[in-house]
Design an enzyme around this catalytic site. Structure first.
Site, mmCIF file in Angstrom:
data_model
loop_
_atom_site.group_PDB
_atom_site.id
_atom_site.type_symbol
_atom_site.label_atom_id
_atom_site.label_comp_id
_atom_site.label_asym_id
_atom_site.label_seq_id
_atom_site.Cartn_x
_atom_site.Cartn_y
_atom_site.Cartn_z
ATOM 1 N N CYS A 262 0.820 -1.215 0.000
ATOM 2 C CA CYS A 262 0.000 0.000 0.000
ATOM 3 C C CYS A 262 0.853 1.264 0.000
ATOM 4 O O CYS A 262 0.391 2.323 0.427
ATOM 5 C CB CYS A 262 -0.950 0.010 1.193
ATOM 6 N N ASP A 279 10.320 -0.931 5.723
ATOM 7 C CA ASP A 279 9.357 -1.948 6.196
ATOM 8 C C ASP A 279 9.189 -2.064 7.705
ATOM 9 O O ASP A 279 8.067 -2.189 8.170
ATOM 10 C CB ASP A 279 9.723 -3.311 5.612
#
Ligand code: SPV
Ligand code: MN
Length: 612
Positions: A262, A279
């Site tokens: 996303c 991340d």
């Protein structure tokens, strides 16, 4: 184990390490055992082994290799990822678990003899920078050279760090076997299991290779670390970290959480900015300031749609010599191809489905694309020209703002600043997102995903939220929080924003940190003024930004927002949550209802809030 390898283990002076390795040997029964230390020779050994055992193949470009995961092993397997629990828990979120003894028995049966005829690799890593208060130690045992090679690109070496443990058992342990391979690919996918033992700080993973399932250090460690962080009063989050480059030479560090696939990587890679991580971030309070580190040192990124326009820096790294592992893309004549690369794709080649040709269909008659939607690349951050100079700083970077967002086609506005820290925690904890190809199962289903971290939260949700709420206590500087949405669509299904628009929003947020822009107060928080965005679109994107576009994007969709609040109330009514959080939920709902009554409209133009 031969003498040299044994000596490498003994030099750590840690009986707990020896015990864990012995247990793994007895269970998995490898034919050969190799202990890898931080030396270049050892690291190179792993890279070569992956070519020898067929898990990776060389591509034309120097340093590039291809790895294929099994056709049904292309993403995280949430169904077969379970916590081993000795008693029932109520975390307020759906927890996939199995009774511990039963789960251990099952996974031991799959791991028993799984390395017969294979080589066991014993690895030591540091989660977070070395020589740092953030550093955690991780011991990885695997028979997959691809897994071990990926971890070399993604994490920092930790053999020397393990010596600093002085014999303590304070390390995480990950045992992985790819199981039976055919053509370098795990085949017993029906016996794929990933079992997490929070009590023992260890994870077992078997019969898989996709990194989200196999690499101990990525999402498996995150689950263990979230528990540890919550017990110790710090945060471990599914977040990017980036340096946002404001006017002059000002660099302001932002972090942000979005669910998988996303926009975390693409945000951290916005042209003109610098990347610390894409991340997983650890946050600690140091001298009254929140500081964050990237627990990784590389990127395992989605490759589809990476092209010279969208992501010129990564595209450059993927098309020039350097160490890169491509996974699940199309290979033709030793060259990788993927969807959305803006180049002609050959009509045939080898991909995740084997021999591929254009128009090839799966068993259900659906066309197989040239690259899987979750196909990836793995590389070290220092391959990238935009790596931030503080990316490996043991003290981390000071965090001035946090972004939260999801894939939301019809409700939330592109960017809003929270009214307070508590309101920001509320915005983060109420993220909803439509599912993507990063996990197995249906795509496009709206799911509640607090802090974009739902899959990895390993403590009761109320405690996790409470930990966020109290994190800014006694701080000199409280970061701002923003909720963003890159995925808003119009009635015809067309995205309302261009892919690069986030550059204008993030620079608006950066200016807000220094009080350089005014904002408009709405029931859901503070939004940008049209004139400010207009000048940012011109300055940053050389793009005319019309009033009509602004209105369409920032319309307050009151009815949709109220529906969302109702969904949230339902979720939270049965969960023990902090009073401060319930207060935010009630207050935002009330503000929305009031606006609806006042303006008598289902969607309210942002300009209406100017005269409040
Ligand atoms: C994600 O899915 O959030 C990823 C890739 O970052 S992995 O978790 O490794 O599957
Ligand atoms: Mn992720």
């Amino acid at each position: 184990m031969d003498k040299i390898n044994l000596q490498k283990l003994e030099e750590l002076n840690n009986q707990h390490v020896i015990k864990v390795v012995e247990g793994a040997i007895q269970l998995c029964k490898p034919t050969k055992i190799t202990v890898i230390i931080d030396s270049k020779e050892d690291i190179n050994y792993v890279r070569e082994l992956s070519l020898i055992n067929g898990e990776e193949r060389k591509l034309k470009m120097e340093g590039h290799t291809i790895h294929f995961d099994g056709y049904h092993d292309q993403a995280r397997d949430k169904t077969n990822t379970r916590y081993l629990l000795s008693k029932d828990v109520d975390w307020g979120i759906k927890v996939n678990s199995i009774e511990k003894d039963k789960g251990l028995k099952e996974i031991y049966s799959y791991l028993d003899g799984s390395m017969a005829g294979k080589e066991m690799l014993v690895r030591f890593f540091s989660l977070g920078p070395t020589n740092s208060v953030f550093s955690l130690k991780a011991l990885q045992i695997t028979d997959s050279a691809y897994v071990a090679h990926s971890e070399d690109l993604l994490y920092r070496q930790g053999y020397e760090e393990f010596k600093k443990l002085n014999g303590s058992p304070d390390f995480f342990f990950f045992l992985h076997s790819a199981g039976r391979l055919e053509n370098g690919v795990s085949v017993d996918i029906d016996k794929r299991r990933i079992y997490i033992d929070l009590e023992e700080n260890r994870v077992y993973s078997v019969n898989n290779q996709y990194a989200g399932n196999s690499l101990g250090l990525k999402k498996l460690a995150l689950r263990l670390v979230i528990k540890k962080a919550n017990e110790e009063g710090w945060l471990a989050e599914h977040m990017f970290i980036m340096g946002v480059h404001g006017p002059g030479s000002r660099i302001t560090y932002f972090t942000g959480a979005y669910p998988s696939a996303c926009g975390k990587t693409s945000t951290a890679m916005i042209p003109g900015q610098t990347i610390v991580g894409d991340d997983i971030a650890y946050f600690k309070k140091i001298d009254g300031v929140i500081r964050a580190v990237n627990m990784e040192s590389g990127i395992f990124g989605i490759i589809n749609s990476v092209n010279s326009e969208n992501d010129p820096v990564i595209y450059q790294a993927l098309t020039t010599p350097g160490e890169v592992i491509f996974s699940n893309v199309l290979i033709n004549n030793g060259v990788p191809y993927w969807g959305g690369m803006k180049k002609d794709i050959p009509d045939e080649g080898i991909n995740f489905s084997g021999e591929w040709f254009k128009g090839k269909k799966d068993k259900q008659g659906k066309e197989i694309p040239c690259s899987y939607r979750n196909a990836r690349y793995t590389l070290r951050l220092n391959e990238l020209s935009n790596i931030d100079s503080k990316a490996n700083d043991p003290g981390g970077v000071p965090v001035k703002a946090i972004f939260y967002g999801g894939r939301d086609s019809d409700t939330t506005i592109p960017i809003v600043e929270s009214l307070t820290w508590a309101h920001g925690v509320f915005l983060g904890a109420t993220v909803e997102s439509e599912t993507t190809a990063a996990t197995l199962g249906a795509r496009g289903v709206r799911k509640y995903n607090p802090m974009a971290n739902l899959d990895f939260i390993s403590v009761p949700l109320g405690i996790y939220i409470e930990n966020h709420l109290k994190f800014t206590k006694d701080l000199k500087l409280i970061p701002k929080i923003y909720a963003t949405n890159y995925f808003l669509k119009d009635e015809t299904g067309k995205y309302l924003n261009g892919k690069m628009d986030k550059r204008a929003w993030i620079l608006w947020a950066e200016g807000r940190v220094y009080g350089e822009y005014e904002a408009i107060e709405t029931p859901v928080g503070l939004i940008p003024k049209y004139e400010d965005l207009r000048s940012l679109f011109i300055r940053e994107l050389d793009k005319d930004y019309t009033k009509a576009e602004y209105i369409q994007q920032f319309f307050l969709r009151v009815v949709k927002y109220l529906e969302k609040m109702e969904r949230m109330s339902k979720i939270f009514e049965n969960i023990e949550i902090p009073a401060a959080f319930s207060k935010e939920l009630k207050a935002q709902t009330e503000r929305l209802k009031l606006a609806k009554t006042k303006y008598g409209e289902d969607i309210i133009s942002p300009f209406k809030f100017l005269d409040i």
